[in-house]
Design a protein around this motif. Structure first.
Motif, PDB file in Angstrom:
ATOM      1  N   MET A 119      23.082  38.563  48.924  1.00 30.03           N
ATOM      2  CA  MET A 119      23.757  39.207  47.821  1.00 30.03           C
ATOM      3  C   MET A 119      24.055  38.155  46.749  1.00 30.03           C
ATOM      4  N   PRO A 120      23.706  38.453  45.487  1.00 26.27           N
ATOM      5  CA  PRO A 120      23.940  37.469  44.422  1.00 26.27           C
ATOM      6  C   PRO A 120      25.435  37.220  44.199  1.00 26.27           C
ATOM      7  N   LYS A 121      25.726  36.001  43.829  1.00 26.28           N
ATOM      8  CA  LYS A 121      27.115  35.590  43.590  1.00 26.28           C
ATOM      9  C   LYS A 121      27.307  35.252  42.117  1.00 26.28           C
ATOM     10  N   THR A 122      28.553  35.365  41.666  1.00 19.85           N
ATOM     11  CA  THR A 122      28.900  34.959  40.314  1.00 19.85           C
ATOM     12  C   THR A 122      29.240  33.471  40.321  1.00 19.85           C
ATOM     13  N   LYS A 123      29.499  32.922  39.159  1.00 22.34           N
ATOM     14  CA  LYS A 123      29.883  31.512  39.073  1.00 22.34           C
ATOM     15  C   LYS A 123      31.250  31.266  39.689  1.00 22.34           C
ATOM     16  N   LEU A 124      32.033  32.322  39.853  1.00 17.95           N
ATOM     17  CA  LEU A 124      33.338  32.193  40.500  1.00 17.95           C
ATOM     18  C   LEU A 124      33.233  32.219  42.016  1.00 17.95           C
ATOM     19  N   GLY A 125      32.056  32.544  42.530  1.00 19.77           N
ATOM     20  CA  GLY A 125      31.832  32.538  43.965  1.00 19.77           C
ATOM     21  C   GLY A 125      32.002  33.884  44.643  1.00 19.77           C
ATOM     22  N   ILE A 126      32.317  34.928  43.902  1.00 23.07           N
ATOM     23  CA  ILE A 126      32.414  36.251  44.508  1.00 23.07           C
ATOM     24  C   ILE A 126      31.133  37.019  44.223  1.00 23.07           C
ATOM     25  N   SER A 127      30.931  38.088  44.971  1.00 22.30           N
ATOM     26  CA  SER A 127      29.691  38.835  44.803  1.00 22.30           C
ATOM     27  C   SER A 127      29.670  39.545  43.448  1.00 22.30           C
ATOM     28  N   VAL A 128      28.465  39.776  42.967  1.00 26.61           N
ATOM     29  CA  VAL A 128      28.266  40.468  41.701  1.00 26.61           C
ATOM     30  C   VAL A 128      28.815  41.892  41.800  1.00 26.61           C
ATOM     31  N   ALA A 129      28.631  42.549  42.958  1.00 27.45           N
ATOM     32  CA  ALA A 129      29.123  43.916  43.139  1.00 27.45           C
ATOM     33  C   ALA A 129      30.647  43.957  43.058  1.00 27.45           C
ATOM     34  N   LEU A 130      31.322  42.982  43.650  1.00 28.29           N
ATOM     35  CA  LEU A 130      32.782  42.951  43.601  1.00 28.29           C
ATOM     36  C   LEU A 130      33.280  42.700  42.179  1.00 28.29           C
ATOM     37  N   MET A 131      32.606  41.848  41.451  1.00 27.10           N
ATOM     38  CA  MET A 131      32.981  41.598  40.060  1.00 27.10           C
ATOM     39  C   MET A 131      32.767  42.858  39.223  1.00 27.10           C
ATOM     40  N   GLY A 132      31.663  43.565  39.449  1.00 27.22           N
ATOM     41  CA  GLY A 132      31.410  44.810  38.729  1.00 27.22           C
ATOM     42  C   GLY A 132      32.465  45.861  39.032  1.00 27.22           C
ATOM     43  N   ALA A 133      32.842  45.975  40.297  1.00 24.80           N
ATOM     44  CA  ALA A 133      33.891  46.925  40.660  1.00 24.80           C
ATOM     45  C   ALA A 133      35.217  46.515  40.032  1.00 24.80           C
ATOM     46  N   GLY A 134      35.485  45.221  40.005  1.00 24.44           N
ATOM     47  CA  GLY A 134      36.720  44.726  39.404  1.00 24.44           C
ATOM     48  C   GLY A 134      36.823  45.074  37.930  1.00 24.44           C
ATOM     49  N   LEU A 135      35.708  45.074  37.233  1.00 22.75           N
ATOM     50  CA  LEU A 135      35.703  45.469  35.825  1.00 22.75           C
ATOM     51  C   LEU A 135      36.235  46.887  35.652  1.00 22.75           C
ATOM     52  N   TYR A 136      35.698  47.798  36.447  1.00 16.01           N
ATOM     53  CA  TYR A 136      36.106  49.200  36.328  1.00 16.01           C
ATOM     54  C   TYR A 136      37.540  49.412  36.801  1.00 16.01           C
ATOM     55  N   PHE A 137      37.918  48.782  37.919  1.00 14.90           N
ATOM     56  CA  PHE A 137      39.274  48.956  38.435  1.00 14.90           C
ATOM     57  C   PHE A 137      40.310  48.386  37.471  1.00 14.90           C
ATOM     58  N   LEU A 138      40.006  47.266  36.832  1.00 15.77           N
ATOM     59  CA  LEU A 138      40.917  46.738  35.828  1.00 15.77           C
ATOM     60  C   LEU A 138      41.030  47.683  34.634  1.00 15.77           C
ATOM     61  N   GLY A 139      39.943  48.369  34.316  1.00 16.14           N
ATOM     62  CA  GLY A 139      39.969  49.333  33.223  1.00 16.14           C
ATOM     63  C   GLY A 139      40.929  50.481  33.486  1.00 16.14           C
ATOM     64  N   VAL A 140      41.153  50.809  34.751  1.00 13.94           N
ATOM     65  CA  VAL A 140      42.106  51.859  35.094  1.00 13.94           C
ATOM     66  C   VAL A 140      43.538  51.377  34.880  1.00 13.94           C
ATOM     67  N   PHE A 141      43.811  50.137  35.266  1.00 10.64           N
ATOM     68  CA  PHE A 141      45.186  49.651  35.258  1.00 10.64           C
ATOM     69  C   PHE A 141      45.632  49.080  33.912  1.00 10.64           C
ATOM     70  N   SER A 142      44.776  48.288  33.278  1.00 12.65           N
ATOM     71  CA  SER A 142      45.156  47.677  32.008  1.00 12.65           C
ATOM     72  C   SER A 142      43.895  47.268  31.265  1.00 12.65           C
ATOM     73  N   PHE A 143      43.835  47.610  29.989  1.00  8.36           N
ATOM     74  CA  PHE A 143      42.612  47.394  29.238  1.00  8.36           C
ATOM     75  C   PHE A 143      42.446  45.960  28.762  1.00  8.36           C
ATOM     76  N   ILE A 144      43.518  45.267  28.471  1.00  6.79           N
ATOM     77  CA  ILE A 144      43.393  43.893  27.973  1.00  6.79           C
ATOM     78  C   ILE A 144      42.770  42.971  29.023  1.00  6.79           C
ATOM     79  N   PRO A 145      43.268  42.953  30.271  1.00  5.57           N
ATOM     80  CA  PRO A 145      42.579  42.125  31.273  1.00  5.57           C
ATOM     81  C   PRO A 145      41.144  42.573  31.526  1.00  5.57           C
ATOM     82  N   ALA A 146      40.898  43.884  31.450  1.00  6.61           N
ATOM     83  CA  ALA A 146      39.536  44.379  31.653  1.00  6.61           C
ATOM     84  C   ALA A 146      38.608  43.874  30.558  1.00  6.61           C
ATOM     85  N   PHE A 147      39.071  43.897  29.313  1.00  7.69           N
ATOM     86  CA  PHE A 147      38.257  43.393  28.213  1.00  7.69           C
ATOM     87  C   PHE A 147      38.068  41.884  28.313  1.00  7.69           C
TER      88      PHE A 147
END
Length: 138
Positions: free
Chosen positions: A1-29
């Motif tokens: 599974m591909p990893k990001t430069k932060l060391g977490i999986s690309v899928a987890l980072m993608g999910a984090g984008l959407y989940f942050l969009g639910v809670f707060s838009f500034i951190p998501a952006f």
């Protein structure tokens, strides 16, 4: 599974984008900006842009409902100037508030479903976001 430069999986980072969009838009952006500037994975970049499109698209719907409220206010103001005519218009049954709640609910559901699909490196279809992405990114 591909990893990001932060060391977490690309899928987890993608999910984090959407989940942050639910809670707060500034951190998501901010996370979307990080992905677009620093990450190399095309799927992840596509999801970052897609999340921003979804959030901004639903925000524009909220603005549309607010504009209708302002138009009603202008109409009521004009009618208030007419002598012997005491009319006051308002949305029946609070439909403007109901529309705002429905827009928020649908936005959160779309972002949550997109986040869970991103965990498996997949995407749900969101018509207006997918059309914009295919028009401008492909």
């Amino acid at each position: 599974m591909p990893k990001t430069k932060l060391g977490i999986s690309v899928a987890l980072m993608g999910a984090g984008l959407y989940f942050l969009g639910v809670f707060s838009f500034i951190p998501a952006f901010l996370l979307a900006a990080y992905v677009l500037l620093c990450e190399e994975n095309a799927w992840l970049k596509r999801n970052a842009v897609r999340m921003v499109i979804i959030v901004v698209g639903f925000y524009l719907l909220h603005i549309g409902v607010d504009m209708l409220q302002e138009i009603w206010g202008v109409v009521n103001g004009i009618l208030g100037w007419i002598p012997f005519l005491h009319l006051h218009f308002s949305f029946p049954l609070g439909l403007d508030s109901i529309a705002d709640y429905i827009i928020s609910l649908v936005q959160n559901l779309v972002l949550l479903m997109s986040g869970f699909k991103a965990l498996s490196n997949d995407m749900i279809k969101v018509g207006f976001a997918d059309k914009l992405l295919s028009k401008h990114l492909d």
